[in-house]
Scaffold this active site. Structure first.
Site, PDB file in Angstrom:
ATOM      1  N   GLU A  56      -4.765  -6.854  14.666  1.00  0.00           N
ATOM      2  CA  GLU A  56      -4.262  -5.527  14.303  1.00  0.00           C
ATOM      3  C   GLU A  56      -5.413  -4.508  14.396  1.00  0.00           C
ATOM      4  O   GLU A  56      -5.183  -3.327  14.640  1.00  0.00           O
ATOM      5  CB  GLU A  56      -3.663  -5.538  12.889  1.00  0.00           C
ATOM      6  CG  GLU A  56      -2.683  -4.391  12.654  1.00  0.00           C
ATOM      7  CD  GLU A  56      -1.847  -4.540  11.386  1.00  0.00           C
ATOM      8  OE1 GLU A  56      -0.652  -4.835  11.481  1.00  0.00           O
ATOM      9  OE2 GLU A  56      -2.399  -4.345  10.293  1.00  0.00           O
ATOM     10  N   LYS A  89       9.418  -0.708  14.373  1.00  0.00           N
ATOM     11  CA  LYS A  89      10.003  -0.361  13.057  1.00  0.00           C
ATOM     12  C   LYS A  89      11.058   0.730  13.235  1.00  0.00           C
ATOM     13  O   LYS A  89      12.145   0.660  12.663  1.00  0.00           O
ATOM     14  CB  LYS A  89       8.921   0.186  12.122  1.00  0.00           C
ATOM     15  CG  LYS A  89       7.953  -0.823  11.597  1.00  0.00           C
ATOM     16  CD  LYS A  89       7.045  -0.132  10.564  1.00  0.00           C
ATOM     17  CE  LYS A  89       5.841  -0.962  10.211  1.00  0.00           C
ATOM     18  NZ  LYS A  89       4.862  -0.273   9.394  1.00  0.00           N
ATOM     19  N   GLY A 137      -4.825  -1.971   4.982  1.00  0.00           N
ATOM     20  CA  GLY A 137      -4.049  -3.104   4.470  1.00  0.00           C
ATOM     21  C   GLY A 137      -4.712  -4.444   4.753  1.00  0.00           C
ATOM     22  O   GLY A 137      -4.832  -5.299   3.868  1.00  0.00           O
ATOM     23  N   ARG A 138      -5.185  -4.624   5.977  1.00  0.00           N
ATOM     24  CA  ARG A 138      -5.765  -5.930   6.344  1.00  0.00           C
ATOM     25  C   ARG A 138      -7.175  -6.113   5.786  1.00  0.00           C
ATOM     26  O   ARG A 138      -7.780  -7.164   5.980  1.00  0.00           O
ATOM     27  CB  ARG A 138      -5.722  -6.111   7.863  1.00  0.00           C
ATOM     28  CG  ARG A 138      -6.366  -4.976   8.660  1.00  0.00           C
ATOM     29  CD  ARG A 138      -6.004  -5.055  10.133  1.00  0.00           C
ATOM     30  NE  ARG A 138      -6.491  -3.914  10.902  1.00  0.00           N
ATOM     31  CZ  ARG A 138      -5.852  -2.753  11.027  1.00  0.00           C
ATOM     32  NH1 ARG A 138      -4.686  -2.573  10.430  1.00  0.00           N
ATOM     33  NH2 ARG A 138      -6.346  -1.790  11.768  1.00  0.00           N
ATOM     34  N   HIS A 197      -4.912 -33.398  17.020  1.00  0.00           N
ATOM     35  CA  HIS A 197      -3.814 -34.228  17.511  1.00  0.00           C
ATOM     36  C   HIS A 197      -2.677 -33.367  18.046  1.00  0.00           C
ATOM     37  O   HIS A 197      -1.545 -33.837  18.192  1.00  0.00           O
ATOM     38  CB  HIS A 197      -3.328 -35.159  16.400  1.00  0.00           C
ATOM     39  CG  HIS A 197      -4.408 -36.096  15.959  1.00  0.00           C
ATOM     40  ND1 HIS A 197      -4.625 -37.317  16.566  1.00  0.00           N
ATOM     41  CD2 HIS A 197      -5.379 -35.952  15.032  1.00  0.00           C
ATOM     42  CE1 HIS A 197      -5.673 -37.893  16.000  1.00  0.00           C
ATOM     43  NE2 HIS A 197      -6.155 -37.084  15.063  1.00  0.00           N
ATOM     44  N   LYS A 245       0.844  -1.202   0.000  1.00  0.00           N
ATOM     45  CA  LYS A 245       0.000   0.000   0.000  1.00  0.00           C
ATOM     46  C   LYS A 245       0.877   1.249   0.000  1.00  0.00           C
ATOM     47  O   LYS A 245       0.693   2.155  -0.792  1.00  0.00           O
ATOM     48  CB  LYS A 245      -0.919  -0.042   1.224  1.00  0.00           C
ATOM     49  CG  LYS A 245      -1.825   1.147   1.354  1.00  0.00           C
ATOM     50  CD  LYS A 245      -2.796   0.955   2.515  1.00  0.00           C
ATOM     51  CE  LYS A 245      -3.480   2.287   2.814  1.00  0.00           C
ATOM     52  NZ  LYS A 245      -4.451   2.203   3.900  1.00  0.00           N
ATOM     53  N   GLU A 300      10.496  -4.522   4.702  1.00  0.00           N
ATOM     54  CA  GLU A 300      10.620  -5.924   4.288  1.00  0.00           C
ATOM     55  C   GLU A 300      10.329  -6.056   2.782  1.00  0.00           C
ATOM     56  O   GLU A 300      11.064  -6.710   2.040  1.00  0.00           O
ATOM     57  CB  GLU A 300       9.601  -6.803   5.043  1.00  0.00           C
ATOM     58  CG  GLU A 300       9.890  -6.982   6.507  1.00  0.00           C
ATOM     59  CD  GLU A 300       9.234  -5.904   7.379  1.00  0.00           C
ATOM     60  OE1 GLU A 300       8.937  -4.800   6.847  1.00  0.00           O
ATOM     61  OE2 GLU A 300       9.036  -6.171   8.562  1.00  0.00           O
TER      62      GLU A 300
HETATM   63  O1  F6P Z   1       3.162  -2.695   9.786  1.00  0.00           O
HETATM   64  C1  F6P Z   1       1.853  -3.064   9.671  1.00  0.00           C
HETATM   65  C2  F6P Z   1       1.343  -2.791   8.298  1.00  0.00           C
HETATM   66  O2  F6P Z   1       1.207  -1.427   8.096  1.00  0.00           O
HETATM   67  C3  F6P Z   1       0.043  -3.516   8.035  1.00  0.00           C
HETATM   68  O3  F6P Z   1      -1.055  -2.845   8.525  1.00  0.00           O
HETATM   69  C4  F6P Z   1       0.078  -3.653   6.563  1.00  0.00           C
HETATM   70  O4  F6P Z   1      -0.843  -4.598   6.108  1.00  0.00           O
HETATM   71  C5  F6P Z   1       1.518  -4.056   6.353  1.00  0.00           C
HETATM   72  O5  F6P Z   1       2.227  -3.289   7.302  1.00  0.00           O
HETATM   73  C6  F6P Z   1       2.071  -3.840   4.980  1.00  0.00           C
HETATM   74  O6  F6P Z   1       1.991  -2.513   4.580  1.00  0.00           O
HETATM   75  P1  F6P Z   1       2.192  -2.100   3.074  1.00  0.00           P
HETATM   76  O7  F6P Z   1       1.121  -2.722   2.281  1.00  0.00           O
HETATM   77  O8  F6P Z   1       2.124  -0.606   3.065  1.00  0.00           O
HETATM   78  O9  F6P Z   1       3.548  -2.584   2.645  1.00  0.00           O
END
Ligand code: F6P
Length: 540
Positions: free
Chosen positions: A353, A504, A267-268, A384, A206, A212
């Protein structure tokens, strides 16, 4: 505003809890032969049996009073009409617009967003068709065989969950893989057997700034260019899903190959936006659109059904009953379908979240519990592993069981065995086995306490005909709205996520401190200093 716990509707529930906490499900069922059919609800192809919950009719009435008192109906309307209910980010919350039918109208800041939503869907569909048919060729003229989605959190969990969930409908000569972890192992293992000439990367973020994702995307570009040796190859092997065109262009992806979405999609809550591009490539636009219809049908149910017949509302209230009155700390989500392997992991982000907050919309610290820990695994594997604790441990763990009447892979006799386990587990949890019943089986007296089951452990059972794209959409929207209702009653903002920021920021400070043995001088607490020093020493 009166605090939640001092409202009379809350206090009525507290009093009622005193009367109900020792009542056993065995007695509730014995006193009401129709309970198992009466405490049920059907909506959008989902059948909810909530009879095995520790509730009486009065409990449901009191919970509904609480929902009314908390203004749930008005809050539902506020969300669907595009009010900026995400107050800490001053944003509307309109994932429902992502599945609004073509031709409908939802206005944000004076603009009807539905045509934009469909324009992106159409662009995704055209692109997906090209990949699926082989019309889109890689830089050296080869067909794309593997799609690697690079993203994390909402930009990963939704697509990976849905790709697995709808695997039955996928085009089998294409494979999607998902890279999320910044641990280089994730990228290396996902690409080790791939040919860059036949690989398409979807960089899904987003913000397009997530550490990452950008680290993995840079590694992907380097991996690709190492073989293809020409910057022009990026345009054939990389597309982006983002709200941030500027950063996408900076990365070198042609913004014509960017699929947009909007800041009013969290995002979620974004897997049915362009974030689902990998899924659409896998299952095709028709199936994807059927999934959207499932979402939309549940949206309509949620918006229009009276609270007492509203499935997300009822599930939210039942969850709140255990969370806030029985002090249950978690909810186990137990899908009895192998395709739903990642469903609980997906719900973890959706719920935790969203509702892992302790400050009210008015900025006060809550004096009640908010979001539960969500966990689970598909049945029967979990049986199990961890079900022992659910049956005989000291913790109360409400469970959601999810099952389907028909298997997509009807291999006799598997499905009957699978479903027999769903019904048996909910029965064992609710009714248990008394010491007398154990003794009647001829068990030695000293073993009777070990072999008896208290029961009175609550569960919901959700049944649907078949795991179709429509059904998956309805199921996801059900949980989205359930989370919304709980957040609305707890008076928290379910749509921000400031709690992930501090870690972060600290990681960004620490990372450059790891590359030198001595510089900079460490100025953290003694534990963090010692850990960094140990790591630095091991790098020598
Ligand atoms: O760090 C949490 C978060 O902001 C989530 O809410 C989101 O889904 C994820 O990181 C990834 O964010 P992006 O889509 O901006 O890379």
């Amino acid at each position: 505003m009166t605090s939640l716990t001092s409202r009379t509707t809350w206090q009525a529930l507290e009093n009622h809890f005193g009367d109900l906490k020792n009542v056993h499900l065995r007695d509730l069922f014995a006193n009401d032969p129709s309970r198992g059919t009466r405490l049920t609800l059907e909506a959008v192809g989902l059948y909810l049996d909530y009879s095995k919950n520790r509730v009486k009719d009065e409990t449901i009435q009191l919970l509904l009073e609480l929902a009314k008192d908390a203004g749930v109906s008005a809050k539902i309307n506020a969300m669907f009409s595009g009010e900026k209910i995400n107050i800490t980010e001053n944003r509307a919350v309109l994932h429902s617009a992502l599945r609004a039918p073509r031709g409908s109208s939802i206005v944000v800041d004076g603009v009807n967003v539905v045509p934009e939503v469909h324009a992106v869907l159409d662009k995704m569909a055209a692109f997906a068709d090209q990949i699926r048919s082989g019309a889109w060729l890689g830089f050296t003229g080869k067909r794309i065989k593997t799609i690697v989605n690079i993203g994390i959190g909402g930009s990963d969990l939704g697509p990976v969950m849905a790709y697995k969930a709808l695997g039955f409908y996928s085009q089998r000569n294409l494979e999607c893989r998902f890279v999320s972890n910044v641990d280089g192992t994730d990228f290396v293992e996902a690409t080790r057997d791939l040919n860059p000439e036949e690989t398409l990367f979807i960089v899904c973020s987003k913000t397009f700034t997530t550490l990452e994702t950008m680290t993995n995307a840079n590694s992907a570009r380097a991996w690709c260019l190492k073989s293809l040796n020409d910057d022009a190859a990026v345009a054939r092997h990389f597309v982006a899903v983002s709200t941030n065109a500027l950063e996408v262009a900076k990365f070198g992806i042609d913004t014509n190959n960017m699929f947009g979405f909007w800041d009013w999609v969290g995002g979620r809550y974004s897997m049915d936006s362009a974030v689902g591009l990998s899924l659409m490539i896998a299952i095709g636009q028709d199936n994807f659109r059927q999934m959207l219809e499932g979402f939309h049908d549940m949206d309509t149910h949620f918006q229009t059904a009276p609270l007492e017949q509203n499935m997300p509302v009822l599930m939210a209230l039942l969850g709140l009953w255990y969370n806030n009155f029985f002090d249950a700390q978690s909810l186990a989500v137990l899908p009895y379908d192998h395709y739903l392997t990642y469903f609980s992991a997906y719900l973890q982000q959706l719920d935790m979240e969203s509702n892992g907050k302790h400050i009210t919309l008015e900025g006060q610290t809550v004096d009640y519990q908010t979001g539960p820990v969500i966990w689970g695994q598909p049945g029967t594997n979990g049986q199990h592993a961890f079900y022992q604790l659910i049956h005989q441990g000291t913790k109360l763990i409400p469970c959601d069981f999810i099952g389907f009447m028909q298997s997509l892979n009807p291999l006799e006799p598997h499905h009957d065995i699978l479903m027999a386990n769903v019904f048996a587990q909910t029965q064992a949890l609710a009714f248990g086995k008394t010491a007398e019943e154990v003794a009647r089986d001829g068990i030695k007296p000293e073993l009777i306490p070990h072999r008896a089951f208290d029961g009175n452990r609550p569960s919901n059972t959700l049944l649907a005909e078949k795991l179709t794209p429509h059904c998956l959409g309805a199921l996801i929207a059900l949980y989205e709205h359930k989370v919304f209702v709980q957040g609305a009653i707890w008076d928290i903002n379910s749509f921000d996520q400031w709690g992930v920021e501090l870690g972060k920021v600290l990681a960004q400070k620490i990372e450059p401190e790891l590359s030198s043995e001595t510089e900079p001088k460490l100025e953290h607490d003694s534990s963090t200093n010692a850990l960094i020093t140990k790591y630095r020493n091991s790098r020598k």
